[in-house]
Design a protein around this motif. Structure first.
Motif, PDB file in Angstrom:
ATOM      1  N   PRO A   1       2.811   2.253  -3.865  1.00  0.00           N
ATOM      2  CA  PRO A   1       2.166   3.097  -4.871  1.00  0.00           C
ATOM      3  C   PRO A   1       2.068   4.557  -4.439  1.00  0.00           C
ATOM      4  O   PRO A   1       2.157   5.442  -5.277  1.00  0.00           O
ATOM      5  CB  PRO A   1       0.782   2.490  -5.026  1.00  0.00           C
ATOM      6  N   LEU A   2       1.895   4.826  -3.152  1.00  0.00           N
ATOM      7  CA  LEU A   2       1.830   6.212  -2.695  1.00  0.00           C
ATOM      8  C   LEU A   2       3.151   6.918  -2.932  1.00  0.00           C
ATOM      9  O   LEU A   2       3.176   8.053  -3.402  1.00  0.00           O
ATOM     10  CB  LEU A   2       1.458   6.262  -1.219  1.00  0.00           C
ATOM     11  N   ARG A   3       4.250   6.254  -2.636  1.00  0.00           N
ATOM     12  CA  ARG A   3       5.568   6.841  -2.892  1.00  0.00           C
ATOM     13  C   ARG A   3       5.817   6.999  -4.380  1.00  0.00           C
ATOM     14  O   ARG A   3       6.383   7.990  -4.823  1.00  0.00           O
ATOM     15  CB  ARG A   3       6.661   5.973  -2.268  1.00  0.00           C
ATOM     16  N   THR A   4       5.376   6.021  -5.151  1.00  0.00           N
ATOM     17  CA  THR A   4       5.549   6.080  -6.598  1.00  0.00           C
ATOM     18  C   THR A   4       4.763   7.240  -7.179  1.00  0.00           C
ATOM     19  O   THR A   4       5.265   7.958  -8.044  1.00  0.00           O
ATOM     20  CB  THR A   4       5.095   4.755  -7.233  1.00  0.00           C
ATOM     21  N   VAL A   5       3.544   7.439  -6.700  1.00  0.00           N
ATOM     22  CA  VAL A   5       2.714   8.542  -7.191  1.00  0.00           C
ATOM     23  C   VAL A   5       3.359   9.878  -6.841  1.00  0.00           C
ATOM     24  O   VAL A   5       3.414  10.786  -7.677  1.00  0.00           O
ATOM     25  CB  VAL A   5       1.285   8.441  -6.621  1.00  0.00           C
ATOM     26  N   GLN A   6       3.871  10.019  -5.640  1.00  0.00           N
ATOM     27  CA  GLN A   6       4.523  11.265  -5.247  1.00  0.00           C
ATOM     28  C   GLN A   6       5.750  11.543  -6.106  1.00  0.00           C
ATOM     29  O   GLN A   6       5.962  12.668  -6.559  1.00  0.00           O
ATOM     30  CB  GLN A   6       4.926  11.206  -3.777  1.00  0.00           C
TER      31      GLN A   6
ATOM     32  N   ARG B   1       0.822  -1.201   0.000  1.00  0.00           N
ATOM     33  CA  ARG B   1       0.000   0.000   0.000  1.00  0.00           C
ATOM     34  C   ARG B   1       0.863   1.262   0.000  1.00  0.00           C
ATOM     35  O   ARG B   1       0.499   2.268  -0.585  1.00  0.00           O
ATOM     36  CB  ARG B   1      -0.905  -0.019   1.221  1.00  0.00           C
ATOM     37  N   ILE B   2       2.017   1.215   0.647  1.00  0.00           N
ATOM     38  CA  ILE B   2       2.895   2.371   0.743  1.00  0.00           C
ATOM     39  C   ILE B   2       3.628   2.597  -0.574  1.00  0.00           C
ATOM     40  O   ILE B   2       3.811   3.726  -0.998  1.00  0.00           O
ATOM     41  CB  ILE B   2       3.886   2.209   1.912  1.00  0.00           C
TER      42      ILE B   2
ATOM     43  N   GLN C   1      -3.392   5.950 -10.338  1.00  0.00           N
ATOM     44  CA  GLN C   1      -4.401   6.632  -9.533  1.00  0.00           C
ATOM     45  C   GLN C   1      -5.475   5.649  -9.103  1.00  0.00           C
ATOM     46  O   GLN C   1      -5.913   4.804  -9.863  1.00  0.00           O
ATOM     47  CB  GLN C   1      -5.043   7.767 -10.315  1.00  0.00           C
TER      48      GLN C   1
ATOM     49  N   HIS D   1      -8.544   4.776   7.367  1.00  0.00           N
ATOM     50  CA  HIS D   1      -7.122   4.471   7.481  1.00  0.00           C
ATOM     51  C   HIS D   1      -6.746   3.894   8.835  1.00  0.00           C
ATOM     52  O   HIS D   1      -5.673   3.349   8.990  1.00  0.00           O
ATOM     53  CB  HIS D   1      -6.293   5.729   7.231  1.00  0.00           C
TER      54      HIS D   1
END
Length: 97
Positions: free
Chosen positions: A10-15, A7-8, A73, A83
């Motif tokens: 993709p968030l880092r990748t998006v940023q 889960r973490i 996205q 969360h």
């Protein structure tokens, strides 16, 4: 249960993709201005063609980063994401003497 890194990541990748997308947009803008300037001063010169080539490269990178970002996205579901786990009230398990 899925690992937390799934889960973490993709968030880092998006940023990171958002940051690099703005860098590519700035590079494309600078090379476009440089190509116009050198094309105005010396049409058909090697400098103009080099600027046009770099403009094409940065534009391609910008398009690729935008497409990857769009694919990563999360679709909107209309619900708020939970969360945190539900808070349970602590109940005493043992009676104190």
């Amino acid at each position: 249960m899925a690992p937390k890194t799934e889960r973490i990541m993709p968030l880092r990748t998006v940023q990171q993709l958002r940051r690099i997308r703005s860098f590519y947009a700035l590079g494309a803008l600078l090379w476009a201005a440089s190509a116009v300037w050198s094309g105005w001063r010396a049409p058909g010169s090697p400098q103009m063609w080099a600027c046009a080539l770099l403009l094409a490269v940065f534009s391609g990178l910008l398009i690729a980063a935008s497409l990857f970002l769009r694919r990563l996205q999360v679709p909107e579901t209309g619900r708020l994401a939970h969360h945190t786990a539900a808070q349970k009230t602590a109940s005493p398990r043992h009676a104190h003497a």
